[in-house]
Motif scaffolding. Structure first.
Motif, PDB file in Angstrom:
ATOM      1  N   LYS B 193       0.835  -1.211   0.000  1.00  0.00           N
ATOM      2  CA  LYS B 193       0.000   0.000   0.000  1.00  0.00           C
ATOM      3  C   LYS B 193       0.867   1.258   0.000  1.00  0.00           C
ATOM      4  O   LYS B 193       0.549   2.249   0.679  1.00  0.00           O
ATOM      5  CB  LYS B 193      -0.967   0.005   1.197  1.00  0.00           C
ATOM      6  N   SER B 194       1.963   1.219  -0.746  1.00  0.00           N
ATOM      7  CA  SER B 194       2.878   2.363  -0.764  1.00  0.00           C
ATOM      8  C   SER B 194       2.212   3.611  -1.345  1.00  0.00           C
ATOM      9  O   SER B 194       2.663   4.730  -1.115  1.00  0.00           O
ATOM     10  CB  SER B 194       4.146   2.012  -1.545  1.00  0.00           C
ATOM     11  N   ASP B 195       1.096   3.421  -2.077  1.00  0.00           N
ATOM     12  CA  ASP B 195       0.368   4.591  -2.610  1.00  0.00           C
ATOM     13  C   ASP B 195      -0.245   5.431  -1.482  1.00  0.00           C
ATOM     14  O   ASP B 195      -0.618   6.586  -1.692  1.00  0.00           O
ATOM     15  CB  ASP B 195      -0.726   4.140  -3.591  1.00  0.00           C
ATOM     16  N   LEU B 196      -0.343   4.856  -0.271  1.00  0.00           N
ATOM     17  CA  LEU B 196      -0.924   5.599   0.861  1.00  0.00           C
ATOM     18  C   LEU B 196       0.133   6.355   1.673  1.00  0.00           C
ATOM     19  O   LEU B 196      -0.203   7.035   2.644  1.00  0.00           O
ATOM     20  CB  LEU B 196      -1.692   4.636   1.782  1.00  0.00           C
ATOM     21  N   LEU B 197       1.391   6.235   1.278  1.00  0.00           N
ATOM     22  CA  LEU B 197       2.470   6.866   2.052  1.00  0.00           C
ATOM     23  C   LEU B 197       2.267   8.372   2.308  1.00  0.00           C
ATOM     24  O   LEU B 197       2.567   8.850   3.407  1.00  0.00           O
ATOM     25  CB  LEU B 197       3.831   6.626   1.367  1.00  0.00           C
ATOM     26  N   PRO B 198       1.734   9.125   1.325  1.00  0.00           N
ATOM     27  CA  PRO B 198       1.555  10.556   1.593  1.00  0.00           C
ATOM     28  C   PRO B 198       0.571  10.845   2.732  1.00  0.00           C
ATOM     29  O   PRO B 198       0.561  11.943   3.272  1.00  0.00           O
ATOM     30  CB  PRO B 198       0.998  11.095   0.266  1.00  0.00           C
ATOM     31  N   TYR B 199      -0.261   9.872   3.073  1.00  0.00           N
ATOM     32  CA  TYR B 199      -1.322  10.126   4.055  1.00  0.00           C
ATOM     33  C   TYR B 199      -1.023   9.575   5.447  1.00  0.00           C
ATOM     34  O   TYR B 199      -1.814   9.761   6.359  1.00  0.00           O
ATOM     35  CB  TYR B 199      -2.646   9.524   3.553  1.00  0.00           C
ATOM     36  N   VAL B 200       0.049   8.818   5.586  1.00  0.00           N
ATOM     37  CA  VAL B 200       0.336   8.212   6.895  1.00  0.00           C
ATOM     38  C   VAL B 200       1.761   8.545   7.323  1.00  0.00           C
ATOM     39  O   VAL B 200       2.602   8.924   6.509  1.00  0.00           O
ATOM     40  CB  VAL B 200       0.170   6.662   6.859  1.00  0.00           C
ATOM     41  N   SER B 201       2.004   8.401   8.609  1.00  0.00           N
ATOM     42  CA  SER B 201       3.337   8.638   9.127  1.00  0.00           C
ATOM     43  C   SER B 201       4.070   7.303   9.140  1.00  0.00           C
ATOM     44  O   SER B 201       3.899   6.499  10.063  1.00  0.00           O
ATOM     45  CB  SER B 201       3.221   9.212  10.542  1.00  0.00           C
ATOM     46  N   PHE B 202       4.806   7.035   8.102  1.00  0.00           N
ATOM     47  CA  PHE B 202       5.462   5.729   7.964  1.00  0.00           C
ATOM     48  C   PHE B 202       6.801   5.946   7.274  1.00  0.00           C
ATOM     49  O   PHE B 202       6.858   6.394   6.121  1.00  0.00           O
ATOM     50  CB  PHE B 202       4.578   4.795   7.124  1.00  0.00           C
ATOM     51  N   ASP B 203       7.865   5.669   7.994  1.00  0.00           N
ATOM     52  CA  ASP B 203       9.205   5.826   7.441  1.00  0.00           C
ATOM     53  C   ASP B 203       9.646   4.469   6.887  1.00  0.00           C
ATOM     54  O   ASP B 203      10.036   3.572   7.643  1.00  0.00           O
ATOM     55  CB  ASP B 203      10.153   6.312   8.551  1.00  0.00           C
ATOM     56  N   SER B 204       9.558   4.317   5.550  1.00  0.00           N
ATOM     57  CA  SER B 204       9.837   3.013   4.925  1.00  0.00           C
ATOM     58  C   SER B 204      11.236   2.500   5.216  1.00  0.00           C
ATOM     59  O   SER B 204      11.470   1.285   5.261  1.00  0.00           O
ATOM     60  CB  SER B 204       9.679   3.106   3.408  1.00  0.00           C
ATOM     61  N   SER B 222       9.101  -2.503  -1.816  1.00  0.00           N
ATOM     62  CA  SER B 222       8.060  -1.561  -1.442  1.00  0.00           C
ATOM     63  C   SER B 222       7.154  -1.458  -2.657  1.00  0.00           C
ATOM     64  O   SER B 222       7.631  -1.206  -3.773  1.00  0.00           O
ATOM     65  CB  SER B 222       8.684  -0.198  -1.112  1.00  0.00           C
ATOM     66  N   LEU B 223       5.873  -1.703  -2.489  1.00  0.00           N
ATOM     67  CA  LEU B 223       5.001  -1.763  -3.663  1.00  0.00           C
ATOM     68  C   LEU B 223       3.559  -1.359  -3.365  1.00  0.00           C
ATOM     69  O   LEU B 223       3.143  -1.319  -2.198  1.00  0.00           O
ATOM     70  CB  LEU B 223       5.047  -3.166  -4.269  1.00  0.00           C
ATOM     71  N   SER B 224       2.856  -1.090  -4.428  1.00  0.00           N
ATOM     72  CA  SER B 224       1.431  -0.813  -4.326  1.00  0.00           C
ATOM     73  C   SER B 224       0.712  -1.735  -5.302  1.00  0.00           C
ATOM     74  O   SER B 224       0.874  -1.614  -6.516  1.00  0.00           O
ATOM     75  CB  SER B 224       1.154   0.646  -4.703  1.00  0.00           C
ATOM     76  N   ALA B 225      -0.068  -2.666  -4.747  1.00  0.00           N
ATOM     77  CA  ALA B 225      -0.799  -3.592  -5.616  1.00  0.00           C
ATOM     78  C   ALA B 225      -1.849  -2.828  -6.416  1.00  0.00           C
ATOM     79  O   ALA B 225      -2.179  -3.189  -7.537  1.00  0.00           O
ATOM     80  CB  ALA B 225      -1.468  -4.674  -4.763  1.00  0.00           C
ATOM     81  N   LYS B 226      -2.345  -1.744  -5.849  1.00  0.00           N
ATOM     82  CA  LYS B 226      -3.398  -0.967  -6.499  1.00  0.00           C
ATOM     83  C   LYS B 226      -2.827  -0.113  -7.635  1.00  0.00           C
ATOM     84  O   LYS B 226      -3.306  -0.166  -8.760  1.00  0.00           O
ATOM     85  CB  LYS B 226      -4.074  -0.073  -5.462  1.00  0.00           C
ATOM     86  N   GLY B 227      -1.770   0.645  -7.330  1.00  0.00           N
ATOM     87  CA  GLY B 227      -1.194   1.525  -8.336  1.00  0.00           C
ATOM     88  C   GLY B 227      -0.208   0.814  -9.260  1.00  0.00           C
ATOM     89  O   GLY B 227       0.077   1.270 -10.355  1.00  0.00           O
ATOM     90  N   GLY B 228       0.330  -0.304  -8.775  1.00  0.00           N
ATOM     91  CA  GLY B 228       1.266  -1.075  -9.590  1.00  0.00           C
ATOM     92  C   GLY B 228       2.733  -0.741  -9.353  1.00  0.00           C
ATOM     93  O   GLY B 228       3.613  -1.468  -9.833  1.00  0.00           O
ATOM     94  N   GLU B 229       3.038   0.344  -8.604  1.00  0.00           N
ATOM     95  CA  GLU B 229       4.446   0.686  -8.382  1.00  0.00           C
ATOM     96  C   GLU B 229       5.139  -0.429  -7.592  1.00  0.00           C
ATOM     97  O   GLU B 229       4.608  -0.908  -6.590  1.00  0.00           O
ATOM     98  CB  GLU B 229       4.596   1.994  -7.566  1.00  0.00           C
ATOM     99  N   GLY B 230       6.305  -0.797  -8.058  1.00  0.00           N
ATOM    100  CA  GLY B 230       7.115  -1.774  -7.323  1.00  0.00           C
ATOM    101  C   GLY B 230       6.750  -3.223  -7.601  1.00  0.00           C
ATOM    102  O   GLY B 230       7.473  -4.133  -7.205  1.00  0.00           O
ATOM    103  N   VAL B 231       5.625  -3.453  -8.275  1.00  0.00           N
ATOM    104  CA  VAL B 231       5.191  -4.840  -8.514  1.00  0.00           C
ATOM    105  C   VAL B 231       6.160  -5.541  -9.480  1.00  0.00           C
ATOM    106  O   VAL B 231       6.472  -6.727  -9.310  1.00  0.00           O
ATOM    107  CB  VAL B 231       3.738  -4.898  -9.039  1.00  0.00           C
TER     108      VAL B 231
END
Lengths: 130, 247
Positions: B193-204, B222-231
């Motif tokens: 769910k890396s697409d949610l990073l802008p909305y949460v406090s999470f230091d990858s 690090s990936l987003s199944a929804k957006g496809g980044e990192g897949v």
């Protein structure tokens, strides 16, 4: 609905503990099992109280019905790659208490065992063993 | 005569150093020191599963995470990106319902649902059963989706070639240190769910660093199944592992 407590891995482990203890008691032609001892490594994440409760249920109808379970918690033994010290830890957080390094090499405390059985056995062959 | 305590010997020759009850039937107490590994049966079954999968040329991947971290979504994203390069099959483990299996079935893939009822993890025997229900000769890559739980699955080898932990960014970046058992057991780690990073406090970088410290050779993604980044990077890893299996 299963009784409470069967939803954790402690239940599976208690069943295995009872199974192994029964096999061993029979193999040694024990007349009675007086006590069971288990060893639980801190790194397994097994909660002793839950294992105890699961054991109370799992032993029903077996030769362990009158055998209380004693659980010894085995601390983590590890070697720190940075300072080289051998350390003992009582929680699963693998941090060197001396130099705060992570990456510890595990030497013990990551297993779960049927440690021992206290058995009543006959001197000679025969008798109504369990 | 009882040769353990010497009860047939003269009083002065008796050795009562060990404690025991003595009844007329000549029985005694003895301590059997065993230290028998309670996970041994599961480990033996896991080895058998691994061999069985090897014989069929199937790369098996155990996916572990807390509930809702995106295990099923990751499988869907991988299948989508694979575009037929590998034939995928899935074993679904859930406490109840076959909703995840339905999602996989909708993709047209062979799937077997294990409903554990109340057990918090899959074990090697459950997977063994499931392997006999799947057309293994028509599968190259088998995902085993474990029951959502970051504690118990880390104790049970299923016989998969790869074990991976997923951690979604909404769960917090402190989870690696809190659940070291499961991370030590894994070969790869996916932040999802890396697409949610802008909305949460999470230091990858924090969980990735801590996970690598726990296990030096842990592969991290690090990936987003929804957006496809990192897949794609994750997919390349799976393809390389599958290739290594057959070569």
């Amino acid at each position: 609905m299963p009784p409470p407590g069967r939803d954790m891995h402690e239940w599976s482990l208690a069943c295995e503990l009872v199974r192994e203890a029964e096999i061993e008691a029979r193999r040694r032609s024990a007349l009675r099992v007086h006590a069971v001892k288990a060893s639980v490594g801190v790194l397994t994440g097994v909660v002793p109280e839950l294992l105890q409760r699961a054991y109370e249920m799992a032993r029903q109808g077996t030769c362990l019905e009158e055998a209380p379970l004693e659980i010894e918690v085995e601390a983590v033994r590890a070697r720190c790659p940075q300072c080289g010290r051998e350390v003992t830890l009582h929680s699963p957080a693998l941090v060197c208490p001396d130099c705060s390094s992570l990456g510890l090499e595990i030497l013990g405390g990551d297993g779960i065992f049927l440690a021992s059985l206290e058995l009543e056995v006959a001197e000679a062959a025969g008798g109504n063993h369990v | 005569m009882c040769d353990t305590c010497g009860c047939g010997l003269p009083e002065e020759a008796k050795n009562h150093a060990h404690e025991h009850d003595h009844d007329p039937g000549h029985t005694h107490r003895e301590e059997a020191v065993l230290y028998r590994n309670l996970l041994a049966a599961n480990e033996a079954q896991a080895r058998e599963n691994r061999e069985h999968l090897m014989e069929h040329g199937v790369l098996a991947v155990n996916l572990m995470s807390s509930p809702g971290a995106g295990k099923t979504s990751l499988i869907e994203a991988v299948v989508d990106s694979l575009s037929g390069k590998l034939r995928v099959g899935v074993i679904e483990g859930d406490l109840a319902t076959d909703r995840d299996a339905e999602r996989i079935r909708a993709l047209g893939l062979p799937v077997w649902q294990i409903t554990t009822g109340s057990t918090c993890h899959l074990d090697a025997a459950m997977v063994h059963e499931a392997l006999h229900r799947l057309p293994l000769d028509s599968i190259d890559l088998l995902f085993v989706e474990n029951v959502g739980n970051l504690v118990c699955p880390g104790l049970y080898d299923l016989g998969c070639h790869l074990n991976g932990v997923l951690l979604s960014v909404t769960e917090g970046d402190d989870k690696v240190a809190k659940y070291p058992v499961i991370f030590r057991y894994a070969q790869f780690f996916c932040i999802t769910k890396s697409d949610l990073l802008p909305y949460v406090s999470f230091d990858s970088s924090k969980p990735q660093r801590e996970a690598r410290i726990l296990k030096g050779d842990l592969k991290t993604f690090s990936l987003s199944a929804k957006g496809g980044e990192g897949v794609e990077a994750f997919l390349s890893y799976l393809l390389a592992e599958r290739h290594a299996l057959s070569s």
